[in-house]
Scaffold this motif. Structure first.
Motif, PDB file in Angstrom:
ATOM      1  N   ARG A   1     -21.340   1.766  19.512  1.00  0.00           N
ATOM      2  CA  ARG A   1     -22.155   2.601  19.916  1.00  0.00           C
ATOM      3  C   ARG A   1     -21.723   4.136  18.878  1.00  0.00           C
ATOM      4  NH1 ARG A   1     -21.135  -0.275  24.400  1.00  0.00           N
ATOM      5  NH2 ARG A   1     -20.065   1.146  25.392  1.00  0.00           N
ATOM      6  N   ILE A   2     -20.484   4.193  18.702  1.00  0.00           N
ATOM      7  CA  ILE A   2     -20.561   5.294  18.324  1.00  0.00           C
ATOM      8  C   ILE A   2     -20.690   5.555  16.792  1.00  0.00           C
ATOM      9  CG2 ILE A   2     -18.200   7.047  17.918  1.00  0.00           C
ATOM     10  CD1 ILE A   2     -17.176   5.616  20.252  1.00  0.00           C
ATOM     11  N   GLN A   3     -20.440   4.293  16.374  1.00  0.00           N
ATOM     12  CA  GLN A   3     -20.616   3.936  14.675  1.00  0.00           C
ATOM     13  C   GLN A   3     -22.344   3.903  14.932  1.00  0.00           C
ATOM     14  OE1 GLN A   3     -19.354   0.466  12.501  1.00  0.00           O
ATOM     15  NE2 GLN A   3     -21.895  -0.272  13.009  1.00  0.00           N
ATOM     16  N   THR A   4     -22.982   3.713  15.494  1.00  0.00           N
ATOM     17  CA  THR A   4     -24.131   4.216  15.209  1.00  0.00           C
ATOM     18  C   THR A   4     -25.094   5.732  15.924  1.00  0.00           C
ATOM     19  OG1 THR A   4     -25.034   1.692  17.193  1.00  0.00           O
ATOM     20  CG2 THR A   4     -26.718   3.314  16.686  1.00  0.00           C
ATOM     21  N   VAL A   5     -24.182   6.472  16.674  1.00  0.00           N
ATOM     22  CA  VAL A   5     -24.447   7.519  16.622  1.00  0.00           C
ATOM     23  C   VAL A   5     -24.255   8.086  15.374  1.00  0.00           C
ATOM     24  CG1 VAL A   5     -23.944   9.520  18.615  1.00  0.00           C
ATOM     25  CG2 VAL A   5     -24.595   7.487  19.345  1.00  0.00           C
ATOM     26  N   VAL A   6     -23.395   8.030  15.194  1.00  0.00           N
ATOM     27  CA  VAL A   6     -22.052   9.055  13.766  1.00  0.00           C
ATOM     28  C   VAL A   6     -23.276   8.574  13.053  1.00  0.00           C
ATOM     29  CG1 VAL A   6     -20.757   8.802  12.249  1.00  0.00           C
ATOM     30  CG2 VAL A   6     -20.110   8.977  14.957  1.00  0.00           C
ATOM     31  N   GLY A   7     -23.879   7.391  12.907  1.00  0.00           N
ATOM     32  CA  GLY A   7     -25.381   7.076  11.851  1.00  0.00           C
ATOM     33  C   GLY A   7     -27.066   7.868  11.755  1.00  0.00           C
ATOM     34  N   ASP A   8     -26.867   8.021  13.085  1.00  0.00           N
ATOM     35  CA  ASP A   8     -27.981   8.730  13.913  1.00  0.00           C
ATOM     36  C   ASP A   8     -28.064  10.211  12.946  1.00  0.00           C
ATOM     37  OD1 ASP A   8     -29.187   6.213  13.957  1.00  0.00           O
ATOM     38  OD2 ASP A   8     -29.189   7.284  16.368  1.00  0.00           O
ATOM     39  N   ILE A   9     -26.703  10.873  13.378  1.00  0.00           N
ATOM     40  CA  ILE A   9     -25.950  12.466  13.078  1.00  0.00           C
ATOM     41  C   ILE A   9     -26.297  12.463  11.558  1.00  0.00           C
ATOM     42  CG2 ILE A   9     -25.131  14.096  12.921  1.00  0.00           C
ATOM     43  CD1 ILE A   9     -24.302  12.908  15.829  1.00  0.00           C
ATOM     44  N   ALA A  10     -26.050  11.061  10.992  1.00  0.00           N
ATOM     45  CA  ALA A  10     -25.814  11.325   9.410  1.00  0.00           C
ATOM     46  C   ALA A  10     -27.654  11.724   8.707  1.00  0.00           C
ATOM     47  CB  ALA A  10     -24.394  10.493   8.803  1.00  0.00           C
ATOM     48  N   THR A  11     -27.852  10.231   9.166  1.00  0.00           N
ATOM     49  CA  THR A  11     -29.288  10.354   8.934  1.00  0.00           C
ATOM     50  C   THR A  11     -30.335  11.775   9.381  1.00  0.00           C
ATOM     51  OG1 THR A  11     -29.137   7.913   9.393  1.00  0.00           O
ATOM     52  CG2 THR A  11     -31.494   9.566   9.487  1.00  0.00           C
ATOM     53  N   GLN A  12     -30.290  11.974  10.376  1.00  0.00           N
ATOM     54  CA  GLN A  12     -30.672  13.488  10.038  1.00  0.00           C
ATOM     55  C   GLN A  12     -30.052  14.709   9.449  1.00  0.00           C
ATOM     56  OE1 GLN A  12     -33.337  13.296  12.248  1.00  0.00           O
ATOM     57  NE2 GLN A  12     -31.877  11.267  12.824  1.00  0.00           N
ATOM     58  N   GLY A  13     -29.415  14.249   8.788  1.00  0.00           N
ATOM     59  CA  GLY A  13     -28.745  15.736   7.935  1.00  0.00           C
ATOM     60  C   GLY A  13     -28.710  14.937   6.279  1.00  0.00           C
ATOM     61  N   GLU A  14     -29.133  13.997   6.055  1.00  0.00           N
ATOM     62  CA  GLU A  14     -29.184  13.187   5.037  1.00  0.00           C
ATOM     63  C   GLU A  14     -30.987  14.318   4.607  1.00  0.00           C
ATOM     64  OE1 GLU A  14     -26.115  10.185   4.356  1.00  0.00           O
ATOM     65  OE2 GLU A  14     -28.039   9.616   4.500  1.00  0.00           O
TER      66      GLU A  14
ATOM     67  N   ARG B   1     -14.345  -3.048  20.051  1.00  0.00           N
ATOM     68  CA  ARG B   1     -15.534  -3.198  19.173  1.00  0.00           C
ATOM     69  C   ARG B   1     -17.289  -2.924  19.570  1.00  0.00           C
ATOM     70  NH1 ARG B   1     -15.592  -9.511  16.818  1.00  0.00           N
ATOM     71  NH2 ARG B   1     -17.060  -8.107  15.449  1.00  0.00           N
ATOM     72  N   SER B   2     -17.746  -3.563  20.839  1.00  0.00           N
ATOM     73  CA  SER B   2     -18.808  -2.476  21.300  1.00  0.00           C
ATOM     74  C   SER B   2     -18.558  -1.585  21.567  1.00  0.00           C
ATOM     75  CB  SER B   2     -19.095  -4.056  22.557  1.00  0.00           C
ATOM     76  OG  SER B   2     -18.567  -2.790  23.994  1.00  0.00           O
ATOM     77  N   VAL B   3     -17.759  -0.515  21.858  1.00  0.00           N
ATOM     78  CA  VAL B   3     -17.806   0.620  22.773  1.00  0.00           C
ATOM     79  C   VAL B   3     -17.707   1.554  21.163  1.00  0.00           C
ATOM     80  CG1 VAL B   3     -16.229   2.991  23.193  1.00  0.00           C
ATOM     81  CG2 VAL B   3     -16.247   0.640  24.489  1.00  0.00           C
ATOM     82  N   ALA B   4     -17.003   0.893  19.883  1.00  0.00           N
ATOM     83  CA  ALA B   4     -17.014   1.234  18.546  1.00  0.00           C
ATOM     84  C   ALA B   4     -18.190   0.863  18.033  1.00  0.00           C
ATOM     85  CB  ALA B   4     -15.534   0.761  17.733  1.00  0.00           C
TER      86      ALA B   4
END
Length: 616
Positions: A530-543, A525-528
Motif C-alpha cells: 500500500r505504501i508502494q502504491t501511494v509513493v508511486g502515485d505521488i511520483a506519477t503526479q510529479g512526472e 508485504r501487504s502494508v509495504a
C-alpha cells in the motif's frame, strides 16, 4: 564511644547511609541498595581520514592487490571501500569515525588488507596508535596529516628480536583528530538532555537550574516472589545531561518513599529529563539477574513555567508482550529556575546542535551507528561503578530500541500525521461548503472579505498575523497546566493486536518459528504494498508536471506553451488586482454555475504521460 547525629541529604555520608529496613540485605547486596550520583564519560568522535598508502607489497608478487583500510577502536570496526584501481600505491581519501571515551583505554589499530576473494582478506600491514597522540580539534580547521610506517603483519610478534633489522616498510598517510566541536549523541535525538559540544572551551554559560525532588511511588505491582508472596524493591534513576542519579533502594514495599532531591545546570530549555523506576534484583547472590522495568517518565523543560514548583504523580506505564500495564505512579516535585529570561529567548533562535554538525554533517547511518557505539561505551563505564548502573537500566533510559520495527508505532505515527493534516482538511471542507453555498451567510461574508482584500492587498499579511495573534491569546486560557505524560491512546497501545506486540518484543534476528515469521512477512508485504502504491502515485503526479515541457507528448506540450504565451500577454495587459478578483470570484461562484464534471485543467493534467509506462 559513639558519635550520633541527625543529618540530611546534604551530608557527605548520606550516600553510604543504610536505610532502616536494609537489615535483611547481605553480601554484595549491601552496596547495591545505596544511592549514587554518576557522571557519563566524556565522549569524543575520533575521525580517521585514510588518504593513501605507498609500497604495499602483496604476498603474491604476481598479482596487483585490491587494498582497503580497516580501523578498530575497542569493539568498533570500520573499513574503507576497496581502492578502485589495483595498485601498490592506493588512494582512498575516506573518513572513518569512531567514538572514544576519556580516560582513553583503547588504542587505534589500523590495518591495510588485500581482498583476495569474498571470504578471505589478507593483512599486509598494521600499526597501533595511542589516543594521546592525536590532536584535539575544536572547529573545522584542517589538521596536519602524517605518514606512519606499517609493520609487516606478524613480524613484531614472531620475530621481536629482529624488529630493528627491518630496512623497508610500507607507509600509510593518515589525518587523525579528536573532534571536540561535535556533541556525541548517546540518546535519541527526540529526547536529548544535552546538546553541548565535547570541548569544555566551547560551552556557554548555564541559563537555569533544574531541581527535581523524587518523593516516592504509589501502587506499585509485585515484581518478584519472596517468601511465597509478591515483593518489590524499587529504586529510581534520573538522567539529565551528563549526570545520572540513582536513589537508594526501598525494600519490600509497594509505596516506597525516597524523598531525595537533585539539581542540574540547564544550558538549553528544549531538553528532556528522563526518570525510570526499576526493581532491584541484586540484593542476594544472584549476580545473573536483571533489574526489571517498572516504568519511565519524560519531562520536557520547555513545557515548564519558570520558577514554578510542579508536584504531581506521573503514571508508570510499561508495554508487555500481553499488553499495556499501569505499574503504579511516580511522585515528583520539579522546578525550573531561570537565571536570565533574555538568554532563554536568545537560545530559541540558535541552532539545536553545535555548528560542526551543520558544517561537516554525518550521514543518517553514521549518526545511528555512532549513537549505538556511544550508548555501549556509556553502559560499560557506568556498569563499573559501585553500585553499578547496569546495562539493562542504561539501555532503557537511553531508548536503545527506538529504531526497531513496530507495527504499533507505525500506526501511531500515521495517525499523528493525520491529526496534523486534520486542520487543513477541515479548512478545505469549510471552503468547499463556502464555494457550494451550503451556508449562504458564510458565503456572502467570505465574498465581502475577499473583495476588501482585493481592494486593499496591503492588508493581507497584517490580517493573517493579527488573526494568529488573537488565536494565540484565545488559546492562552486553555493552556496545559501540567507537564505531559505517557499517552496510551497516542501510542496506539490500548487496542493493539497481541501478535503485533509479540512481533515488537521479538529479538533481532528473530527467534520465532518459520510459520510465524512467514505470516508476519506476508503482513509486512501487504502494508509495504500500500505504501508502494501511494509513493508511486505521488511520483506519477510529479512526472506529469515535468512532462508539460518535455515534449514527450508533443500535442500536450504544444497546447501548454501556446496557453503559456497567451497567459503571459493577458497577464501583462491586465492589472493583477483584476486577475485576482476574477480568479477568486470564479472559485467562489454559485453551484448554479458549476458542473459536476471535472474541470478542463484537471482533465488535461490527468492525460499527461508519466514514466509508469517504462516500469517493469
Amino acid at each position: 564511644m559513639l558519635a550520633v547525629w541527625m543529618g540530611t541529604q546534604a551530608d557527605e555520608a548520606f550516600s553510604d547511609a543504610w536505610h532502616a529496613d536494609a537489615a535483611s540485605v547481605y553480601g554484595e547486596g549491601v552496596f547495591n541498595i545505596r544511592s549514587k550520583v554518576y557522571v557519563s564519560p566524556k565522549l569524543w568522535y575520533l575521525r580517521v581520514n585514510a588518504i593513501e598508502a605507498q609500497d604495499v607489497i602483496p604476498s603474491d608478487r604476481n598479482r596487483l592487490p585490491e587494498l582497503f583500510v580497516k580501523g578498530q577502536v575497542g569493539n568498533q570496526v570500520l573499513r574503507t571501500r576497496i581502492c578502485p584501481t589495483r595498485t601498490t600505491t592506493p588512494v582512498w581519501n575516506e573518513d572513518l569515525v569512531f567514538v572514544a571515551a576519556e580516560p582513553f583505554e583503547e588504542q587505534l589499530t589500523i590495518t591495510v588488507e588485500d581482498h583476495l576473494h569474498p571470504t578471505k582478506d589478507e593483512v599486509l600491514g598494521k600499526i597501533t596508535l595511542p589516543m594521546t597522540l592525536f590532536e584535539k580539534r575544536l572547529d573545522h580547521r584542517p589538521v596536519h596529516s602524517r605518514w606512519f610506517n606499517l609493520e609487516k603483519y606478524g613480524f613484531g610478534m614472531l620475530e621481536a628480536d629482529r624488529r630493528k633489522e627491518l630496512k623497508f616498510s610500507s607507509r600509510i598517510h593518515l589525518r587523525i583528530c579528536l573532534e571536540g566541536g561535535y556533541h556525541v549523541m548517546d540518546e535519541s535525538t527526540m529526547y536529548m538532555s544535552d546538546q553541548r559540544p565535547t570541548a569544555r572551551q566551547l560551552w556557554k554559560q548555564p541559563i537555569g537550574i533544574l531541581e527535581v525532588g523524587i518523593l516516592g511511588a504509589q501502587g506499585l505491582l509485585p515484581m518478584k516472589m519472596k517468601d511465597s508472596r509478591g515483593s518489590t524493591d524499587a529504586y529510581c534513576v534520573a538522567k539529565y545531561s551528563q549526570k545520572w542519579v540513582r536513589t537508594r533502594t526501598i525494600l519490600d514495599t509497594f509505596s516506597p518513599k525516597w524523598n531525595e532531591q537533585y539539581t542540574w545546570e540547564v544550558y538549553d530549555p528544549c531538553t528532556v529529563i528522563t526518570l525510570g523506576v526499576f526493581d532491584n534484583c541484586h540484593l542476594g547472590s544472584n549476580a545473573a539477574a536483571r533489574d526489571s522495568r517498572i516504568g519511565k517518565v519524560r519531562i520536557r523543560l520547555s513545557t515548564l513555567e519558570a520558577n514554578r514548583i510542579y508536584t504531581h504523580s506521573y503514571p508508570l506505564l510499561v508495554l508487555h508482550p500481553h499488553g499495556i500495564k499501569k505499574m503504579g505512579e511516580l511522585q515528583l516535585a520539579v522546578r525550573f529556575t531561570t537565571l536570565s529570561l533574555a538568554n532563554i529567548f536568545h537560545i530559541y533562535g540558535q541552532p539545536l546542535l553545535p555548528k560542526m554538525h551543520y558544517l561537516h554533517p554525518f550521514t543518517v547511518n553514521q549518526v545511528d551507528n555512532l549513537r549505538y557505539q556511544a550508548m555501549n561505551i556509556v553502559a560499560t563505564r557506568l556498569g563499573r561503578a559501585e553500585p553499578p548502573l547496569r546495562k539493562e537500566v542504561v539501555e532503557y533510559m537511553l531508548d536503545v530500541d527506538s529504531h526497531m520495527w513496530s507495527m504499533r508505532r507505525s500506526k501511531a505515527n500515521f495517525f499523528r500525521i493525520m491529526s496534523l493534516f486534520s486542520g487543513m482538511i477541515t479548512m478545505g471542507q469549510w471552503f468547499n461548503q463556502v464555494c457550494h453555498w451550503k451556508n449562504p451567510i458564510s458565503s456572502v461574508l467570505v465574498h465581502i472579505l475577499f473583495l476588501i482584500l482585493i481592494w486593499y492587498p496591503e492588508l493581507m499579511l497584517p490580517t493573517l498575523f493579527l488573526y494568529m495573534f488573537f488565536i494565540g491569546l484565545w488559546n492562552y486560557r486553555f493552556r496545559p497546566r501540567n507537564p505531559p505524560h505517557m499517552d496510551t491512546k497516542l501510542s496506539w497501545a490500548e487496542a493493539v493486536h497481541p501478535d503485533e506486540l509479540d512481533e515488537e518484543f521479538d529479538t533481532f534476528p528473530t527467534s520465532r518459528s518459520h510459520d510465524v515469521v512467514r505470516m508476519r512477512y506476508d503482513r509486512l508485504r501487504s502494508v509495504a504494498g500500500r505504501i508502494q502504491t501511494v509513493v508511486g502515485d505521488i511520483a506519477t503526479q510529479g512526472e506529469r508536471f515535468q512532462s508539460l515541457l518535455s515534449w514527450r507528448d508533443t500535442r500536450a506540450t504544444s497546447l501548454f506553451i501556446v496557453f503559456s504565451f497567451c497567459s503571459a500577454v493577458v497577464l501583462y495587459a491586465t492589472p493583477p488586482r483584476v486577475v485576482a478578483l476574477v480568479t477568486g470570484l470564479y472559485y467562489l461562484r454559485h453551484p448554479r454555475f458549476r458542473s459536476k464534471l471535472p474541470s478542463v485543467p484537471s482533465n488535461f493534467f490527468k492525460r499527461l504521460p508519466a514514466r509508469t509506462d517504462s516500469m517493469l
